[in-house]
Motif scaffolding. Structure first.
Motif, PDB file in Angstrom:
ATOM      1  N   PRO A 332      39.002  48.779  40.430  1.00 46.44           N
ATOM      2  CA  PRO A 332      37.831  48.862  41.314  1.00 46.44           C
ATOM      3  C   PRO A 332      36.652  48.092  40.708  1.00 46.44           C
ATOM      4  O   PRO A 332      36.619  47.826  39.499  1.00 46.44           O
ATOM      5  N   SER A 333      35.706  47.751  41.533  1.00 47.94           N
ATOM      6  CA  SER A 333      34.516  47.045  41.036  1.00 47.94           C
ATOM      7  C   SER A 333      33.817  47.894  39.983  1.00 47.94           C
ATOM      8  O   SER A 333      33.713  49.116  40.124  1.00 47.94           O
ATOM      9  N   GLY A 334      33.330  47.240  38.920  1.00 49.17           N
ATOM     10  CA  GLY A 334      32.691  47.981  37.847  1.00 49.17           C
ATOM     11  C   GLY A 334      31.925  47.075  36.915  1.00 49.17           C
ATOM     12  O   GLY A 334      31.608  45.931  37.239  1.00 49.17           O
ATOM     13  N   VAL A 359      30.073  34.103  44.547  1.00 50.09           N
ATOM     14  CA  VAL A 359      31.300  34.278  43.767  1.00 50.09           C
ATOM     15  C   VAL A 359      31.222  35.614  43.024  1.00 50.09           C
ATOM     16  O   VAL A 359      30.169  35.975  42.497  1.00 50.09           O
ATOM     17  N   ARG A 360      32.301  36.326  42.985  1.00 49.45           N
ATOM     18  CA  ARG A 360      32.362  37.597  42.269  1.00 49.45           C
ATOM     19  C   ARG A 360      33.603  37.620  41.379  1.00 49.45           C
ATOM     20  O   ARG A 360      34.556  36.866  41.596  1.00 49.45           O
ATOM     21  N   GLY A 361      33.588  38.482  40.378  1.00 49.29           N
ATOM     22  CA  GLY A 361      34.718  38.595  39.464  1.00 49.29           C
ATOM     23  C   GLY A 361      35.396  39.946  39.594  1.00 49.29           C
ATOM     24  O   GLY A 361      34.755  40.956  39.883  1.00 49.29           O
ATOM     25  N   ARG A 362      36.714  39.982  39.357  1.00 46.56           N
ATOM     26  CA  ARG A 362      37.484  41.224  39.366  1.00 46.56           C
ATOM     27  C   ARG A 362      38.516  41.173  38.243  1.00 46.56           C
ATOM     28  O   ARG A 362      38.857  40.101  37.730  1.00 46.56           O
ATOM     29  N   VAL A 363      39.038  42.342  37.889  1.00 45.27           N
ATOM     30  CA  VAL A 363      39.971  42.456  36.757  1.00 45.27           C
ATOM     31  C   VAL A 363      41.340  42.891  37.257  1.00 45.27           C
ATOM     32  O   VAL A 363      41.475  43.927  37.919  1.00 45.27           O
ATOM     33  N   LEU A 364      42.363  42.093  36.950  1.00 48.76           N
ATOM     34  CA  LEU A 364      43.754  42.472  37.162  1.00 48.76           C
ATOM     35  C   LEU A 364      44.171  43.343  35.983  1.00 48.76           C
ATOM     36  O   LEU A 364      43.872  43.023  34.831  1.00 48.76           O
ATOM     37  N   VAL A 534      37.726  50.028  34.816  1.00 48.86           N
ATOM     38  CA  VAL A 534      37.766  49.347  33.523  1.00 48.86           C
ATOM     39  C   VAL A 534      36.369  49.269  32.937  1.00 48.86           C
ATOM     40  O   VAL A 534      35.367  49.243  33.659  1.00 48.86           O
ATOM     41  N   ALA A 535      36.312  49.239  31.617  1.00 46.84           N
ATOM     42  CA  ALA A 535      35.041  49.123  30.899  1.00 46.84           C
ATOM     43  C   ALA A 535      35.287  48.350  29.618  1.00 46.84           C
ATOM     44  O   ALA A 535      36.429  48.233  29.151  1.00 46.84           O
TER      45      ALA A 535
END
Length: 584
Positions: A332-334, A359-364, A534-535
């Motif tokens: 999820p977005s964080g 533009v936005r970033g996300r984590v797989l 995620v953090a």
């Protein structure tokens, strides 16, 4: 499949060595469980020091009753849980300069399914693992001999009873903030194969097992058991669930002359998948007046053709991102997304770019090193974020994806039709991919180099080049780590992306303690196994004692700092740090 699923018959060992040495070893072929002896004698115990809390059990035997009760409750819970489970294995060889280095690797990703009981603990879809699985990920799935393996190590014993074990109190010990009872566990003679042998840590409030470290027993002339260290985290009040398993063998001998040396880490997450896509708007219902429910846009008019095309592309992007999050593959977005977006914005501002929509970033959430774009969303895998040594190296990865966006390399807009995403979770990797053509990749590389030359990172690109040099060196041995599953990796066959940066990079010298080309896996990103959030791991840099502690791209043991969730205050989950940590 009947039996404990934890022993490996020597007859299949040669096959395992050919196609997947450690992965098959952990699985440990099953044999029919022997009938338990009718042993009703009490467990062999030592006296436990008198507890301070008046409500605590009055004897060690009563403590054991509580532990057994909680472990049976845990097994019942796991039958209803279906987390994603990922195992990454590195086969090692001795090296005179750095101690040991990986020479091959194996990767597995599936969904844990214990709903059919302990005789059929299964991943989804592999023969012997149940009926379905996430098929398209990796060639490891073709190993039909693969039994339960490392995922079995989340269970101490499916029928943990005092009468089957000799249990000895050792001491009290803190794991993070959690005070634990440390107990040695030895199976009694005459029992069935597959009983746990080792040590358990039991939190002293509700008497849940939070860690167990050891192997299974008894060994036989034709069967081998692997050693492992299994950790559970407090994810909900009173609920401790498996999160990590580390397994290692350095001198397991078989067939007289063969020696097994490997390291493996298993991670579990996605326990609360059913709520990942819930609509937060309806958590509190408010009644608005009709006058206030109006379109607030500046111009109430139809979209222009260009705007309509952008909206259509954005709809496809949103549908794909939402589907990956619901499967449990996308976090999820964080806060980590904000870090990625900040670096991207640094590149955009310094290159005078006007990119709409933003533009936005996300984590797989997976370990293999990859990055890709879904429309204007840049996705970077957890494994890649773990091993990048600095911000300039991260900027290199993001600049390449930004290049695709600026050059107009669009995704397939078929996903704007939501019905195209109505496939089973296990078909995700055969139904979605975001790979680019070689020509698109070459164009994005050139554009990324332009962005970096005008960016705040232009004087630090030697570090990024050094990372690429290290990756290129390890790529032949770590094929499963560098192989992208959804997008494109930095190495594809003999092609190295952004290879022009090698020109400014120093020569790689793994013997130099202060040359950090890449970090170990697992040291930067921590994942909440319940919510998938995620953090960044907030760990202090550790000064390295020798070059052997650099461990670039390697699996390491995991030592979570355990914390208990408070029912009254802010919920907390365990943080993790690899040991030893590489100096960043």
């Amino acid at each position: 499949m009947k039996g404990s699923m934890r022993s490996l018959q020597s007859g299949s060992l040669s096959l395992l060595l050919v196609v997947g040495l450690a992965m098959g070893m952990a699985a440990q072929d099953s044999s029919p469980a022997a009938t338990e002896p009718d042993n009703t004698a009490p467990a062999t115990v030592t006296h436990l020091p008198a507890p301070n809390a008046p409500s605590a059990p009055g004897s060690f035997d009563q403590v054991l009753d509580r532990i057994v009760e909680r472990e049976h409750f845990f097994v019942a819970q796991m039958r209803h849980a279906h987390p994603l489970v990922e195992t990454y294995i590195q086969n090692m060889k001795a090296d005179k300069d750095v101690g040991a280095v990986p020479v091959s690797d194996r990767y597995f990703l599936g969904r844990l399914d214990m709903s059919n009981g302990t005789d059929d603990r299964s991943f989804i879809g592999q023969p012997g693992f149940g009926r379905r699985m996430l098929d398209g990920l990796t060639s490891v799935y073709a190993m039909h001999f693969l039994p339960m393996g490392f995922a079995q190590m989340v269970i101490l014993d499916d029928d943990f009873q005092k009468k089957y074990y000799n249990l000895t109190f050792v001491r009290r010990e803190f794991l993070g903030e959690i005070r634990c009872l440390v107990i040695d566990v030895q199976p009694k003679e005459g029992g069935r194969k597959g009983r746990f042998l080792g040590r358990i840590w039991v939190e002293d409030q509700d008497y849940n097992i939070v860690r167990f470290n050891g192997t299974y027993y008894p060994h036989t002339r034709t069967a081998y058991y692997l050693h492992f260290d299994s950790w559970r985290l407090n994810l909900r009040p009173g609920v401790w669930l498996p999160a990590y398993v580390y397994s290692e063998e350095s001198d397991l001998k078989y067939k007289m002359t063969q020696n097994l040396h490997f390291k493996a880490q298993t991670r579990l997450w996605g326990y609360d998948l059913k709520n990942l896509g819930r609509n937060e708007e309806f958590t509190s219902i408010q009644i608005d007046s009709l006058e206030s429910v109006k379109d607030q846009s500046e111009a109430a008019q139809d979209a222009t053709p260009v705007e309509a095309q952008r909206k259509w592309q954005h709809q496809a992007e949103e549908n794909a991102v939402e589907r990956l999050q619901k499967v449990g593959l996308l976090a999820p977005s964080g806060e980590v997304d904000k870090v990625l977006t900040t670096v991207v914005n640094n590149l955009i501002v310094t290159n005078n770019l006007d990119v709409q929509p933003e533009v936005r970033g996300r984590v797989l959430l997976t370990a293999p090193l990859e990055s890709f774009t879904i429309g204007h969303t840049i996705v970077v895998s957890r494994g890649l974020l773990d091993v990048l040594p600095d911000e300039a190296s991260l900027a290199m990865v993001l600049a390449r994806e930004l290049g695709h966006i600026v050059l107009g390399h669009q995704m397939d807009t078929k996903f704007a039709f939501n019905d195209r995403l109505f496939f089973a979770d296990e078909d995700t990797f055969s139904s979605i991919n975001f790979k680019r053509s070689i020509s698109d990749e070459d164009e994005a590389d050139k554009k990324a180099l332009e962005f970096l030359a005008n960016s705040p990172y232009k004087d630090k690109l030697a570090n990024a080049g050094l990372f690429l040099r290290a990756l290129q060196t390890r790529a032949p041995d770590l094929k499963n780590l560098i192989r992208a599953r959804l997008g494109d990796g930095l190495v594809s066959g003999k092609r190295l992306r952004m290879s022009a940066l090698l020109n400014s990079a120093p020569q790689l010298d793994e013997r130099k303690k202060d040359q950090i080309a890449a970090l170990p896996l697992g040291g930067r990103i921590k994942v909440d196994p319940w919510s998938n959030e995620v953090a960044l791991a907030k760990t202090k840099p550790v000064a390295l004692l020798s070059a052997r502690e650099k461990m670039p791209f390697e699996v390491t043991p995991v030592f979570p700092y355990l914390m208990r969730i408070s029912t009254a205050g802010v919920e907390k989950v365990a943080s993790t740090a690899t040991t030893p940590a590489a100096k960043q």
